[in-house]
Design an enzyme around this catalytic site. Structure first.
Site, PDB file in Angstrom:
ATOM      1  N   SER A  12      46.910 -23.868 -49.220  1.00 51.04           N
ATOM      2  CA  SER A  12      45.949 -23.097 -48.440  1.00 51.04           C
ATOM      3  C   SER A  12      46.666 -22.055 -47.593  1.00 51.04           C
ATOM      4  CB  SER A  12      45.206 -24.079 -47.526  1.00 51.04           C
ATOM      5  OG  SER A  12      44.504 -23.367 -46.549  1.00 51.04           O
ATOM      6  N   THR A  69      46.168 -21.716 -44.727  1.00 50.83           N
ATOM      7  CA  THR A  69      46.394 -22.313 -43.397  1.00 50.83           C
ATOM      8  C   THR A  69      47.884 -22.624 -43.182  1.00 50.83           C
ATOM      9  OG1 THR A  69      45.916 -24.498 -44.281  1.00 50.83           O
ATOM     10  CG2 THR A  69      44.125 -23.420 -43.115  1.00 50.83           C
ATOM     11  N   TYR A 116      45.002 -30.952 -40.774  1.00 56.94           N
ATOM     12  CA  TYR A 116      44.695 -30.560 -42.155  1.00 56.94           C
ATOM     13  C   TYR A 116      45.717 -29.517 -42.656  1.00 56.94           C
ATOM     14  CZ  TYR A 116      42.730 -27.940 -46.009  1.00 56.94           C
ATOM     15  OH  TYR A 116      42.597 -27.286 -47.212  1.00 56.94           O
ATOM     16  N   LYS A 168      48.863 -29.801 -45.646  1.00 58.33           N
ATOM     17  CA  LYS A 168      49.143 -28.916 -46.786  1.00 58.33           C
ATOM     18  C   LYS A 168      50.601 -28.449 -46.744  1.00 58.33           C
ATOM     19  CE  LYS A 168      45.308 -29.114 -48.839  1.00 58.33           C
ATOM     20  NZ  LYS A 168      45.186 -29.622 -50.192  1.00 58.33           N
TER      21      LYS A 168
END
Ligand SMILES: NC(=O)c1ccc[n+]([C@@H]2O[C@H](COP(=O)([O-])OP(=O)(O)OC[C@H]3O[C@@H](n4cnc5c(N)ncnc54)[C@H](O)[C@@H]3O)[C@@H](O)[C@H]2O)c1
Length: 386
Positions: free
Chosen positions: A168, A170, A194, A198
Site C-alpha cells: 500500500s 501507506t 495497519y 504492510k
C-alpha cells in the site's frame, strides 16, 4: 576488402541490435505465454474486493485459480462459496476452487499446497481498517504480519517461491515529495499499525529474497482503489460504516446514509480537502497480471516494488462532484475537522510500472464513478441483498 568490412559490420550491427533482442524477446514471450496457460495461482483473501476483481482477470487470461479466505471480511450465505466468488464464476463462466482457510493456520495452509501444484501466490489476505488497527494493533500484527510469515514458510516448505504482495502507499507515510516514486523512503512516517504491518511484511519479504535467491517477490503499492467490475456483479462491500471515501459517497447517493463527512477543509490543496490518487479496480487488477508476467520472465530476480496509481490527484470535492454528475443527484455532505493520521496529498509516480510492467491505468474518474454507481444501484446492500 573495404566493402567486405562494411558488409560484415552491417551483419554484426544487424545481429547485435536485431537478432539478439528478437531472440531474447521471443524467449520472454514464450515463457510468459507458457506460464499463462499452465499456471496455477493461489489467491489469499480472494473473496475480498481487490482479490475478486483480480481473479476475473486471471481467469480471463487462462490461469487456474485456487482461492483461500477465512471470510472475516467477505460475505457468505453459508453455502460452499462466498457470494463474491459465485459472482466471479458468473462473470467468467469459469470455476474457482475455494478453501475456507485462515492464513495463520499452518496445517490447513499446508494441505492446500499439498492438494495443488501451485506456481505463484497472490497475497491479498489482510485486515485493512486503519482506525481499528489503532485500537487493536496486536490483532493486525498477528493477522497481517504473523499470517504472512506463516504463509511464506509454508510456501518455502512446498517449493513455491513466487509471490505478488498487496502492499500500500501507506508504507510511504506522509510524503516527503510528490509524486511519490518507489525510491521514496518507506516505514518512516507510518502512523498506524495497519500501515506498519504492510511495511513490516515488505521488509520480511525482502529479507527472504536476500537469504534465498530462488525467491521472486513483487510488492505492489496500491494507491486508492475504487470502482467496480463493469458488470455491476462485484464491487466493494464494506461491512459497517465505510472507511473509504468512494463507498461512502455511493451509500449516500443510494440513500443508505444521510450525508458524507468531509474530514478537513484547510489542507494546503486547491480546494482545502485531501487529495488522493484514485485508481479503477479493473486497472489495478490488470496491474497484478502484468506483475505476474514480469515475475515469470526469465530475467526477473529477487524483489521489486511498483506503484499502482494513475499519477493524478483528485480532491474529496472533485470526487463528490464527479459522482454527483454520474448519479445525476446531489450528494449531501458537511465539512468537519481533520481526521487524525490523514495527510494532505498523496499521488503516485507510476512511470516505473509503465516502463517495466508495460502497464498504465486507462480508466478515468468518470469510469470510476460510473462503475461504482452501477454496482451500488444493483446491490444497494452489497452482496447481502441477493
Ligand atoms: N482496498 C484498498 O483501499 C487497499 C489499498 C491498499 C492496499 N490494500 C491491500 O489489498 C489487500 C486486499 O484489500 P481489499 O480491499 O480487497 O480488502 P478486503 O477486506 O475486501 O479483502 C481481504 C480479504 O482477506 C480475507 N482475510 C483477512 N484476513 C485473513 C486471514 N487471516 N486468512 C484468510 N483470509 C483473510 C478477508 O476475509 C477478505 O475477504 C489487503 O492486503 C489490503 O491491505 C487495499
Amino acid at each position: 576488402m573495404i566493402s567486405l568490412l562494411y558488409k560484415s559490420s552491417y551483419v554484426f550491427v544487424l545481429f547485435y541490435y536485431a537478432v539478439i533482442p528478437l531472440g531474447y524477446l521471443t524467449k520472454w514471450w514464450v515463457t510468459v505465454e507458457k506460464m499463462k496457460g499452465n499456471s496455477t495461482i493461489l489467491v489469499t483473501g480472494g473473496s475480498g474486493y481487490v482479490g475478486s476483481h483480480t481473479i476475473v482477470e486471471l481467469l480471463k487470461n487462462n490461469y487456474t485459480v485456487i482461492v483461500l479466505d477465512n471470510l472475516v471480511n467477505s460475505y457468505s450465505d453459508g453455502g460452499c462459496k462466498p457470494e463474491a466468488l459465485k459472482r466471479v464464476e458468473e462473470i467468467t463462466g469459469e470455476t474457482v476452487t475455494f478453501y475456507d482457510v485462515d492464513i495463520t493456520d499452518r496445517a490447513a495452509l499446508d494441505k492446500v499446497f499439498k492438494n495443488h501444484k501451485i506456481d505463484a501466490v497472490m497475497h491479498f489476505a489482510a485486515l485493512k481498517a486503519v482506525g481499528e488497527s489503532v485500537r487493536i494493533p496486536l490483532k493486525y500484527y498477528q493477522n497481517n504480519v504473523g499470517g504472512s510469515a506463516i504463509l511464506l514458510e509454508v510456501m518455502a516448505c512446498n517449493g513455491v517461491k513466487n509471490m505478488v504482495f498487496s502492499s500500500s502507499a501507506t508504507v510511504y507515510g506522509d510524503p516527503q515529495f510528490l509524486p511519490i516514486t518507489e525510491s521514496h523512503p518507506t516505514g518512516q512516517g507510518c502512523t498506524n499499525p495497519y500501515g506498519k504491518s504492510k511495511y513490516f511484511v515488505e521488509e520480511i519479504m525482502k529479507d527472504v529474497c536476500t537469504a534465498d535467491p530462488d525467491w521472486k517477490v513483487i510488492l505492489l503499492r496500491y494507491f486508492n482503489p475504487v470502482g467496480a467490475h463493469e458488470s455491476g456483479l462485484i464491487g466493494e462491500d464494506p461491512s459497517g460504516i465505510p472507511n473509504n471515501l468512494m463507498p461512502y459517497i455511493a451509500q449516500v447517493a443510494v440513500g443508505r446514509r444521510d450525508k458524507l463527512q468531509v474530514f478537513g477543509s484547510d489542507y494546503p490543496t486547491p480546494d482545502g480537502t485531501g487529495v488522493r490518487d484514485y485508481i479503477h479496480i479493473t486497472d489495478l487488477a490488470i496491474g497484478h497480471l502484468k506483475a505476474l508476467e514480469r515475475m515469470f520472465s526469465p530475467n526477473f530476480k529477487s524483489w521489486k516494488a511498483y506503484n499502482l496509481g494513475t499519477g493524478h490527484g483528485y480532491s474529496v470535492l472533485d470526487m463528490v462532484k464527479a459522482f454527483s454528475e454520474v448519479a445525476d443527484r446531489p450528494i449531501n455532505y458537511e465539512m468537519v475537522g481533520r481526521r487524525e493520521g490523514d495527510i494532505a496529498s498523496c499521488y503516485a509516480d507510476a512511470s516505473l510500472a509503465k516502463q517495466e510492467l508495460n502497464w498504465v491505468a486507462t480508466r478515468d474518474i468518470k469510469d470510476m464513478c460510473r462503475d461504482t454507481w452501477n454496482w451500488q444501484k444493483k446491490n444497494p446492500k452489497g452482496f447481502k441483498s441477493s
